[in-house]
Design a protein around this motif. Structure first.
Motif, PDB file in Angstrom:
ATOM      1  N   GLU A 144      -3.802-102.311  11.590  1.00 19.09           N
ATOM      2  CA  GLU A 144      -3.424-102.137  10.189  1.00 19.09           C
ATOM      3  C   GLU A 144      -2.272-101.140  10.057  1.00 19.09           C
ATOM      4  OE1 GLU A 144      -7.898-103.064   8.420  1.00 19.09           O
ATOM      5  OE2 GLU A 144      -7.146-101.006   8.344  1.00 19.09           O
ATOM      6  N   ILE A 145      -1.574-101.259   8.945  1.00 15.41           N
ATOM      7  CA  ILE A 145      -0.465-100.346   8.661  1.00 15.41           C
ATOM      8  C   ILE A 145      -0.764 -99.748   7.287  1.00 15.41           C
ATOM      9  CG2 ILE A 145       2.050-100.127   8.524  1.00 15.41           C
ATOM     10  CD1 ILE A 145       1.903-103.222   9.563  1.00 15.41           C
ATOM     11  N   ALA A 146      -0.885 -98.430   7.223  1.00 18.36           N
ATOM     12  CA  ALA A 146      -1.259 -97.812   5.955  1.00 18.36           C
ATOM     13  C   ALA A 146      -0.329 -96.647   5.675  1.00 18.36           C
ATOM     14  CB  ALA A 146      -2.699 -97.323   6.008  1.00 18.36           C
ATOM     15  N   SER A 147      -0.135 -96.408   4.394  1.00 19.62           N
ATOM     16  CA  SER A 147       0.859 -95.407   4.048  1.00 19.62           C
ATOM     17  C   SER A 147       0.581 -94.818   2.676  1.00 19.62           C
ATOM     18  CB  SER A 147       2.199 -96.149   4.120  1.00 19.62           C
ATOM     19  OG  SER A 147       3.055 -95.743   3.154  1.00 19.62           O
ATOM     20  N   VAL A 148       0.923 -93.545   2.509  1.00 21.69           N
ATOM     21  CA  VAL A 148       0.849 -92.934   1.179  1.00 21.69           C
ATOM     22  C   VAL A 148       1.955 -91.886   1.086  1.00 21.69           C
ATOM     23  CG1 VAL A 148      -0.921 -91.243   1.911  1.00 21.69           C
ATOM     24  CG2 VAL A 148      -0.639 -91.753  -0.519  1.00 21.69           C
ATOM     25  N   GLY A 149       2.543 -91.791  -0.081  1.00 21.26           N
ATOM     26  CA  GLY A 149       3.589 -90.786  -0.302  1.00 21.26           C
ATOM     27  C   GLY A 149       4.938 -91.243   0.211  1.00 21.26           C
ATOM     28  N   LYS A 150       5.779 -90.248   0.495  1.00 15.91           N
ATOM     29  CA  LYS A 150       7.175 -90.541   0.829  1.00 15.91           C
ATOM     30  C   LYS A 150       7.341 -91.017   2.270  1.00 15.91           C
ATOM     31  CE  LYS A 150       8.940 -88.811  -3.052  1.00 15.91           C
ATOM     32  NZ  LYS A 150       8.476 -89.718  -4.115  1.00 15.91           N
ATOM     33  N   THR A 151       8.304 -91.916   2.461  1.00 12.85           N
ATOM     34  CA  THR A 151       8.689 -92.309   3.816  1.00 12.85           C
ATOM     35  C   THR A 151       9.718 -91.303   4.322  1.00 12.85           C
ATOM     36  OG1 THR A 151      10.533 -93.652   3.042  1.00 12.85           O
ATOM     37  CG2 THR A 151       8.394 -94.749   3.223  1.00 12.85           C
ATOM     38  N   GLU A 152       9.971 -91.356   5.630  1.00 13.38           N
ATOM     39  CA  GLU A 152      10.973 -90.450   6.183  1.00 13.38           C
ATOM     40  C   GLU A 152      12.350 -90.757   5.595  1.00 13.38           C
ATOM     41  OE1 GLU A 152      10.247 -90.166  10.475  1.00 13.38           O
ATOM     42  OE2 GLU A 152      11.797 -88.613  10.520  1.00 13.38           O
ATOM     43  N   GLU A 153      12.607 -92.044   5.356  1.00 13.33           N
ATOM     44  CA  GLU A 153      13.909 -92.440   4.795  1.00 13.33           C
ATOM     45  C   GLU A 153      14.089 -91.837   3.393  1.00 13.33           C
ATOM     46  OE1 GLU A 153      11.724 -95.094   6.093  1.00 13.33           O
ATOM     47  OE2 GLU A 153      12.662 -94.413   7.934  1.00 13.33           O
ATOM     48  N   GLN A 154      13.009 -91.878   2.603  1.00  9.97           N
ATOM     49  CA  GLN A 154      13.104 -91.328   1.234  1.00  9.97           C
ATOM     50  C   GLN A 154      13.355 -89.822   1.262  1.00  9.97           C
ATOM     51  OE1 GLN A 154       9.304 -92.829  -0.114  1.00  9.97           O
ATOM     52  NE2 GLN A 154      10.257 -94.285  -1.511  1.00  9.97           N
ATOM     53  N   LEU A 155      12.701 -89.123   2.197  1.00  8.07           N
ATOM     54  CA  LEU A 155      12.897 -87.669   2.268  1.00  8.07           C
ATOM     55  C   LEU A 155      14.330 -87.348   2.673  1.00  8.07           C
ATOM     56  CD1 LEU A 155       9.540 -86.493   3.890  1.00  8.07           C
ATOM     57  CD2 LEU A 155      10.222 -86.395   1.498  1.00  8.07           C
ATOM     58  N   LYS A 156      14.860 -88.130   3.630  1.00 11.64           N
ATOM     59  CA  LYS A 156      16.252 -87.903   4.061  1.00 11.64           C
ATOM     60  C   LYS A 156      17.191 -88.149   2.891  1.00 11.64           C
ATOM     61  CE  LYS A 156      15.832 -88.853   8.965  1.00 11.64           C
ATOM     62  NZ  LYS A 156      15.490 -89.965   9.829  1.00 11.64           N
ATOM     63  N   GLU A 157      16.942 -89.252   2.194  1.00 12.57           N
ATOM     64  CA  GLU A 157      17.831 -89.638   1.096  1.00 12.57           C
ATOM     65  C   GLU A 157      17.841 -88.579  -0.014  1.00 12.57           C
ATOM     66  OE1 GLU A 157      18.292 -93.411  -1.835  1.00 12.57           O
ATOM     67  OE2 GLU A 157      17.082 -93.696  -0.036  1.00 12.57           O
ATOM     68  N   SER A 158      16.668 -87.984  -0.274  1.00 11.14           N
ATOM     69  CA  SER A 158      16.612 -86.995  -1.359  1.00 11.14           C
ATOM     70  C   SER A 158      16.991 -85.597  -0.868  1.00 11.14           C
ATOM     71  CB  SER A 158      15.212 -86.967  -1.971  1.00 11.14           C
ATOM     72  OG  SER A 158      14.279 -86.536  -1.003  1.00 11.14           O
ATOM     73  N   GLY A 159      17.253 -85.466   0.426  1.00  9.89           N
ATOM     74  CA  GLY A 159      17.651 -84.170   0.974  1.00  9.89           C
ATOM     75  C   GLY A 159      16.501 -83.169   1.028  1.00  9.89           C
ATOM     76  N   THR A 160      15.267 -83.684   1.046  1.00 10.09           N
ATOM     77  CA  THR A 160      14.101 -82.792   1.110  1.00 10.09           C
ATOM     78  C   THR A 160      13.905 -82.315   2.555  1.00 10.09           C
ATOM     79  OG1 THR A 160      13.100 -84.185  -0.585  1.00 10.09           O
ATOM     80  CG2 THR A 160      11.632 -82.620   0.537  1.00 10.09           C
ATOM     81  N   PRO A 161      13.842 -80.993   2.779  1.00  8.54           N
ATOM     82  CA  PRO A 161      13.606 -80.528   4.152  1.00  8.54           C
ATOM     83  C   PRO A 161      12.147 -80.803   4.564  1.00  8.54           C
ATOM     84  CG  PRO A 161      13.710 -78.658   2.635  1.00  8.54           C
ATOM     85  CD  PRO A 161      13.976 -79.883   1.816  1.00  8.54           C
ATOM     86  N   TYR A 162      11.936 -81.405   5.721  1.00 11.65           N
ATOM     87  CA  TYR A 162      10.561 -81.770   6.089  1.00 11.65           C
ATOM     88  C   TYR A 162      10.287 -81.523   7.571  1.00 11.65           C
ATOM     89  CZ  TYR A 162      12.530 -86.091   8.028  1.00 11.65           C
ATOM     90  OH  TYR A 162      13.252 -86.998   8.760  1.00 11.65           O
ATOM     91  N   LYS A 163       8.988 -81.400   7.850  1.00 17.46           N
ATOM     92  CA  LYS A 163       8.519 -81.331   9.233  1.00 17.46           C
ATOM     93  C   LYS A 163       7.781 -82.632   9.516  1.00 17.46           C
ATOM     94  CE  LYS A 163       6.032 -77.691   8.351  1.00 17.46           C
ATOM     95  NZ  LYS A 163       4.956 -76.757   8.542  1.00 17.46           N
TER      96      LYS A 163
END
Ligand code: NAI
Length: 461
Positions: free
Chosen positions: A351-370
């Motif tokens: 299965e593939i499950a997900s919640v919240g932001k993807t890595e692409e979305q964080l990069k696009e919004s310039g959000t610093p993430y670990k």
């Protein structure tokens, strides 16, 4: 006497809203044109597809996966008719269950096609043509969606069809072409590949599962390819039609593909036609969905809409949350839907499950993430289960450590994601999650380790 609330549509949005409204003391009626309640999800969507996914997985494991457990079977045969009947029984039991819930809660069920004749007034026409006018102080539109198609695709409901037909093929197609590598295409493509079809998935984009985290989608594609699904990415389908008794799919600049069956899974369209909406003045948005505010109010007072007919993900659980929140507002309470923590699950294997932001979305919004990643192959329970493919990924804010997104590809990911939803709903940090005790040995430990990995502290890798 008018009803306090009339709900149009008995799917997960409508029937859940009806139950909650009745709990809150509203005199509630729900109109559904199909004989069975439950909508697309229960009748021809989530539930029958999961029944077929389970049965086909058992069949496939019996043929290829049990020897390594030391379980040796003789020749395994497929009884497709019985498999389909089991699926129908699962659906029948659950849809009858909703009738029971309506009776228990005192919801009035009206069967027929609902059509507005003006604001506040709806005519319900039964299959035998009898019409009755129903009035209500509040009207909630929850009429769902139907499969979309593309110009040039000639759906005949037999060789070329939608998910509805693909849940009930009476024989295993020799070659099934799936148009669209989204949720439906991958789930139903998996079912028929496991049952023996050659499955070709044709997708316009250069990736599968648009919207999902790219790393997970690419890894899923590799695993599904190993199972025999053939992906033709970057293929724009221009037509699909019957030629000499075979279905032929034509893509821009490519050779035609000949198939025994074609499954068209290119998205869904809101059901706003044939409702008489023009008699009410209810406004649609540019994409043909009913325009609502943050309390699900349409442009006409007393009229509301929820689920697949409005903006947002076309997911049963999103629709249910909206149903509850909407009637709580109507009853003068405080409804709430947290759109940032609505999970998505694709029920392939794994299965593939997900919640919240993807890595692409964080990069696009310039959000610093670990980023913390932990692999199934480093988890003891995954080895015991024989399910070592996949990984979990936690994305947390680089400064506050708040969890922003969780993505899991692997066995039982659809169940595991619930912990991430709870954590995110309570605005947990990755550190919070990492410090919670997780039973050993469980797959849930993978999430704990991924949380530790955001800080470079995973213990088992
Ligand atoms: P989808 O939107 O998930 O995927 C459709 C795919 O078709 C996309 O990848 C798109 O790029 C592709 N496509 C569009 N035009 C094309 C063309 N001309 N040629 C080739 N490919 C083309 O839609 P899907 O799978 O039909 O599902 C419909 C809805 O039902 C979705 O919103 C999904 O969320 C929901 N659903 C959810 C499930 C779940 O939660 N497990 C299961 C099934 C459906």
């Amino acid at each position: 006497m008018p009803f306090d609330l009339l709900i149009l549509g008995g799917g997960p949005a409508g029937y859940v809203a009806a139950i909650r409204a009745a709990q809150l003391g509203l005199k509630t009626a729900c109109v559904e044109r199909e004989p069975a309640l439950g909508g697309t999800c229960l009748r021809v969507g989530c539930i029958p597809s999961k029944a077929m996914l389970e049965s086909s997985e058992i069949f496939s494991a019996s043929r290829h996966g049990l020897e390594r457990h030391g379980v040796v079977l003789g020749p395994v045969q497929l009884d497709l008719a019985r498999m389909l009947k089991r699926k129908d029984d699962v659906v029948g039991g659950l849809t009858r269950g909703i009738d029971g819930l309506f009776r228990k809660n005192g919801v009035t069920r009206l069967q027929g096609h609902a059509r507005f004749t003006g604001p506040g007034a709806v005519t319900v026409t039964s299959s035998t043509g009898e019409a009755q006018t129903v009035t209500a102080n509040h009207i909630l539109i929850a009429t769902g969606s139907r499969p979309s198609s593309l110009p040039g695709i000639e759906i005949d409901g037999s060789l070329i069809g939608t998910s509805t037909e693909a849940l009930s093929y009476d024989a295993v197609p020799g070659h099934l072409v799936v148009i669209g590598a989204g949720y439906i295409g991958l789930e139903l493509g998996s079912v028929w590949a496991r049952l023996g079809s050659k499955v070709t998935v044709v997708e316009y984009l250069d990736r599968i599962l648009p919207g999902m985290d790219r790393e997970m989608a690419d890894e899923a594609q590799k695993l599904l390819s190993k199972q025999g699904l053939e992906f033709r990415l970057g293929h724009k389908v221009q037509s699909a039609r019957i030629e000499d008794g075979k279905a032929v799919v034509r893509c821009e600049g490519r050779d035609p593909i000949v198939a025994d069956r074609v499954l068209v899974a290119v998205g869904r369209t809101p059901n706003t036609l044939d409702l008489g909406l023009d008699t009410t003045g209810i406004r649609l948005d540019p994409r043909g969905r009913i325009d609502v505010d943050d309390r699900f109010r349409t442009s006409i007072p007393g009229h509301y809409a929820i689920g697949d007919v409005i903006r947002g993900a076309m997911l049963a659980h999103k629709a249910e949350e909206e149903g509850v929140a909407c009637v709580e507002f109507i009853a003068g309470k405080h409804g709430h839907v947290d759109y940032d923590t609505i999970p998505g699950v694709c029920y392939t294997h794994p299965e593939i499950a997900s919640v919240g932001k993807t890595e692409e979305q964080l990069k696009e919004s310039g959000t610093p993430y670990k980023k913390g990643v932990f692999h199934y192959r480093a988890n003891g329970r995954a080895h015991a289960l024989g399910e070592t493919d996949g990984r979990a990924k936690i994305l947390s804010h680089a400064e506050t450590d708040r969890i922003l997104g969780v993505h899991i590809l692997g066995a039982r990911a659809g169940d595991l994601i619930a912990e991430a939803v709870v954590a995110m709903s309570f605005h947990a940090s990755a550190e919070d999650l990492a410090r919670c005790s997780h039973a050993h040995p469980t797959l849930a430990e993978i999430l704990k380790e991924a949380a530790l990995a955001t800080d470079g502290r995973a213990l088992h890798s």
